[in-house]
Design a protein around this motif. Structure first.
Motif, PDB file in Angstrom:
ATOM      1  N   GLY A  28       5.277  -7.108  -6.295  1.00 29.18           N
ATOM      2  CA  GLY A  28       4.205  -7.903  -6.874  1.00 29.18           C
ATOM      3  C   GLY A  28       2.915  -7.113  -6.973  1.00 29.18           C
ATOM      4  O   GLY A  28       2.815  -5.965  -6.534  1.00 29.18           O
ATOM      5  N   SER A  29       1.924  -7.758  -7.527  1.00 21.54           N
ATOM      6  CA  SER A  29       0.632  -7.110  -7.746  1.00 21.54           C
ATOM      7  C   SER A  29      -0.057  -6.803  -6.412  1.00 21.54           C
ATOM      8  O   SER A  29      -0.334  -7.701  -5.635  1.00 21.54           O
ATOM      9  CB  SER A  29      -0.231  -8.047  -8.595  1.00 21.54           C
ATOM     10  OG  SER A  29      -1.475  -7.485  -8.830  1.00 21.54           O
ATOM     11  N   GLY A  30      -0.283  -5.517  -6.178  1.00 23.88           N
ATOM     12  CA  GLY A  30      -0.971  -5.118  -4.954  1.00 23.88           C
ATOM     13  C   GLY A  30      -0.072  -4.988  -3.741  1.00 23.88           C
ATOM     14  O   GLY A  30      -0.505  -4.497  -2.694  1.00 23.88           O
ATOM     15  N   GLY A  31       1.181  -5.417  -3.871  1.00 22.13           N
ATOM     16  CA  GLY A  31       2.073  -5.465  -2.713  1.00 22.13           C
ATOM     17  C   GLY A  31       2.410  -4.098  -2.143  1.00 22.13           C
ATOM     18  O   GLY A  31       2.756  -3.980  -0.957  1.00 22.13           O
ATOM     19  N   GLU A  32       2.314  -3.058  -2.965  1.00 21.41           N
ATOM     20  CA  GLU A  32       2.661  -1.709  -2.469  1.00 21.41           C
ATOM     21  C   GLU A  32       1.725  -1.276  -1.348  1.00 21.41           C
ATOM     22  O   GLU A  32       2.088  -0.432  -0.524  1.00 21.41           O
ATOM     23  CB  GLU A  32       2.660  -0.688  -3.614  1.00 21.41           C
ATOM     24  CG  GLU A  32       1.301  -0.266  -4.129  1.00 21.41           C
ATOM     25  CD  GLU A  32       0.601  -1.355  -4.932  1.00 21.41           C
ATOM     26  OE1 GLU A  32       1.251  -2.355  -5.313  1.00 21.41           O
ATOM     27  OE2 GLU A  32      -0.616  -1.221  -5.180  1.00 21.41           O
ATOM     28  N   GLN A  33       0.540  -1.874  -1.297  1.00 17.80           N
ATOM     29  CA  GLN A  33      -0.403  -1.529  -0.220  1.00 17.80           C
ATOM     30  C   GLN A  33       0.138  -1.863   1.163  1.00 17.80           C
ATOM     31  O   GLN A  33      -0.281  -1.287   2.171  1.00 17.80           O
ATOM     32  CB  GLN A  33      -1.728  -2.290  -0.404  1.00 17.80           C
ATOM     33  CG  GLN A  33      -2.465  -1.966  -1.676  1.00 17.80           C
ATOM     34  CD  GLN A  33      -3.642  -2.928  -1.860  1.00 17.80           C
ATOM     35  OE1 GLN A  33      -4.724  -2.716  -1.325  1.00 17.80           O
ATOM     36  NE2 GLN A  33      -3.406  -3.998  -2.596  1.00 17.80           N
ATOM     37  N   LEU A  34       1.081  -2.816   1.201  1.00 15.72           N
ATOM     38  CA  LEU A  34       1.638  -3.221   2.491  1.00 15.72           C
ATOM     39  C   LEU A  34       2.493  -2.119   3.111  1.00 15.72           C
ATOM     40  O   LEU A  34       2.743  -2.135   4.321  1.00 15.72           O
ATOM     41  CB  LEU A  34       2.494  -4.482   2.325  1.00 15.72           C
ATOM     42  CG  LEU A  34       1.776  -5.717   1.793  1.00 15.72           C
ATOM     43  CD1 LEU A  34       2.754  -6.869   1.652  1.00 15.72           C
ATOM     44  CD2 LEU A  34       0.629  -6.089   2.716  1.00 15.72           C
ATOM     45  N   HIS A  35       2.964  -1.205   2.290  1.00 19.22           N
ATOM     46  CA  HIS A  35       3.932  -0.226   2.777  1.00 19.22           C
ATOM     47  C   HIS A  35       3.396   1.197   2.788  1.00 19.22           C
ATOM     48  O   HIS A  35       4.114   2.116   3.167  1.00 19.22           O
ATOM     49  CB  HIS A  35       5.209  -0.343   1.939  1.00 19.22           C
ATOM     50  CG  HIS A  35       5.787  -1.726   1.980  1.00 19.22           C
ATOM     51  ND1 HIS A  35       6.500  -2.189   3.060  1.00 19.22           N
ATOM     52  CD2 HIS A  35       5.689  -2.763   1.124  1.00 19.22           C
ATOM     53  CE1 HIS A  35       6.842  -3.452   2.843  1.00 19.22           C
ATOM     54  NE2 HIS A  35       6.357  -3.824   1.680  1.00 19.22           N
ATOM     55  N   GLU A  36       2.161   1.374   2.402  1.00 21.51           N
ATOM     56  CA  GLU A  36       1.582   2.723   2.401  1.00 21.51           C
ATOM     57  C   GLU A  36       1.660   3.363   3.777  1.00 21.51           C
ATOM     58  O   GLU A  36       1.947   4.550   3.902  1.00 21.51           O
ATOM     59  CB  GLU A  36       0.117   2.670   1.926  1.00 21.51           C
ATOM     60  CG  GLU A  36       0.000   2.494   0.421  1.00 21.51           C
ATOM     61  CD  GLU A  36      -1.419   2.190  -0.030  1.00 21.51           C
ATOM     62  OE1 GLU A  36      -2.328   2.167   0.823  1.00 21.51           O
ATOM     63  OE2 GLU A  36      -1.605   1.947  -1.246  1.00 21.51           O
ATOM     64  N   TRP A  37       1.411   2.572   4.812  1.00 20.60           N
ATOM     65  CA  TRP A  37       1.422   3.140   6.170  1.00 20.60           C
ATOM     66  C   TRP A  37       2.771   3.741   6.516  1.00 20.60           C
ATOM     67  O   TRP A  37       2.840   4.814   7.102  1.00 20.60           O
ATOM     68  CB  TRP A  37       1.016   2.085   7.207  1.00 20.60           C
ATOM     69  CG  TRP A  37       2.050   1.019   7.451  1.00 20.60           C
ATOM     70  CD1 TRP A  37       2.197  -0.169   6.786  1.00 20.60           C
ATOM     71  CD2 TRP A  37       3.112   1.054   8.413  1.00 20.60           C
ATOM     72  NE1 TRP A  37       3.275  -0.869   7.259  1.00 20.60           N
ATOM     73  CE2 TRP A  37       3.850  -0.144   8.262  1.00 20.60           C
ATOM     74  CE3 TRP A  37       3.518   1.975   9.382  1.00 20.60           C
ATOM     75  CZ2 TRP A  37       4.959  -0.456   9.045  1.00 20.60           C
ATOM     76  CZ3 TRP A  37       4.635   1.675  10.160  1.00 20.60           C
ATOM     77  CH2 TRP A  37       5.337   0.475   9.989  1.00 20.60           C
ATOM     78  N   VAL A  38       3.863   3.041   6.131  1.00 15.15           N
ATOM     79  CA  VAL A  38       5.190   3.532   6.528  1.00 15.15           C
ATOM     80  C   VAL A  38       5.664   4.660   5.617  1.00 15.15           C
ATOM     81  O   VAL A  38       6.307   5.611   6.078  1.00 15.15           O
ATOM     82  CB  VAL A  38       6.209   2.374   6.622  1.00 15.15           C
ATOM     83  CG1 VAL A  38       6.628   1.860   5.249  1.00 15.15           C
ATOM     84  CG2 VAL A  38       7.426   2.795   7.434  1.00 15.15           C
TER      85      VAL A  38
END
Lengths: 217, 217
Positions: A28-38
């Motif tokens: 979804g829109s912006g959801g990739e930010q949730l996984h940047e850390w990993v």
């Protein structure tokens, strides 16, 4: 017997994916930010056959996520992004190519029966049409004393939580507000809400808060 | 100029009050669990004219919540639990009696005009009918260089966040699942979602995780 743990990255406002999910933008829109850390960690990169990456607290957390895991249970949407009959699913072979990053048996909850798929590197995909208890039973049979991880999506984790089958909840709370999308806790969590006990809190240099809760049974 | 901060206790599944709020149970079913940590602290008890209480990490967090605060902004429902004209509100004098625990000016957002109320102990109640910017301006005029705290409810905090007026978000994440009720993040958080920076994480012996975020402006 190993633990059943549910591990997922979530925005501060409670979403595991942003609004407007598509096959091209499955988070979804912006959801990739949730996984940047990993994605930045050495452990994640290694699991995906790549070199390099960060060796930091996030990396330790990412390594913990696969350590001692003997099987995974995931939802159909997480597997392919699709729904309905497999022959109509353009992504029926899933996102991960010939050598998926799991390297252990994965059980996919679906309403549509399908023969198991054996991939390279120790990953097998088994499709379960008779519910979460059956998937757990099958996963336990192969995992033995190892843990089983519920990889998502949110609704699969919620179902195991509501059924009183979950032992541990591992959340990675990312300091971003998505303002919409798929909520981690959309559904009712059962008639007798679980009692939780926080067992671990880790701050990461990326601003993520990694929190582990034990579910009282 | 002081900061505008929004501080609130929230369940792990994102609720600031449980389902079925009533005048008798203003926090809804199960919602009182969100505040057990603070009610046990010496700081909270002292603020409410009582002795005793815990002197622990939670107590330090509770003390931080009022330290350096020159004024508060709260919503009508938090003030009285009611809505509509004041003459029809059975709790129009609010929850706190003659000597409310604020001891500083409090601005109440409401659609219904009302003369200010002066209480004992330094608490004044001023009713603001022309919106959040006006309430903030009035609060700044009395708070000077001190901070202003948005005491809730969730929708008031959301409005300040969406308007880009919030400087800091202080969440107390309580390890309980309410399964329904009033969500902290129910509404859209604005067209350009805020960028947050985690500035502090404190684990408490009660299992609460106290997390502070700075809002990038």
């Amino acid at each position: 017997m190993g633990k059943l743990r549910f591990e997922i990255s979530v925005s501060l406002d409670g979403y595991v994916a942003g609004p407007n999910q598509t096959l091209e933008e499955p988070l979804g829109s912006g959801g990739e930010q949730l996984h940047e850390w990993v994605l930045a960690t050495a452990s994640w990169r290694e699991q995906h056959g790549r070199s390099g990456g960060e060796r930091n607290v996030d990396d330790e957390i990412a390594a913990d996520g696969v350590r001692g895991v003997g099987a995974a249970i995931i939802g159909r949407r997480m597997f392919s992004g699709g729904e309905g009959p497999w022959e109509d699913d353009p992504n029926a072979d899933a996102w991960w190519g010939d050598n998926p990053p799991f390297h252990y048996p994965v059980f996919i909850l679906t309403h549509h029966a399908r023969e198991p798929v054996v991939k390279e590197g120790g990953t097998t995909f088994t499709f379960v049409t008779d519910g979460i208890e059956s998937a757990l039973e099958q996963a336990r049979a192969v995992a033995g004393d190892d843990d089983i991880t519920v990889g998502g999506g949110a609704s699969v984790g919620q179902q195991y939580l509501a059924a009183g089958l979950l032992d541990e909840l591992r959340l990675h709370v990312v300091p971003v507000l998505l303002g919409g999308g798929v909520r981690l806790f959309e559904h009712h969590v059962g008639d007798a809400p679980a009692q939780l006990r926080r067992t671990r809190v880790v701050e990461s240099p990326t601003g993520v808060v990694h929190v582990t809760y034990a579910v009282a049974r």
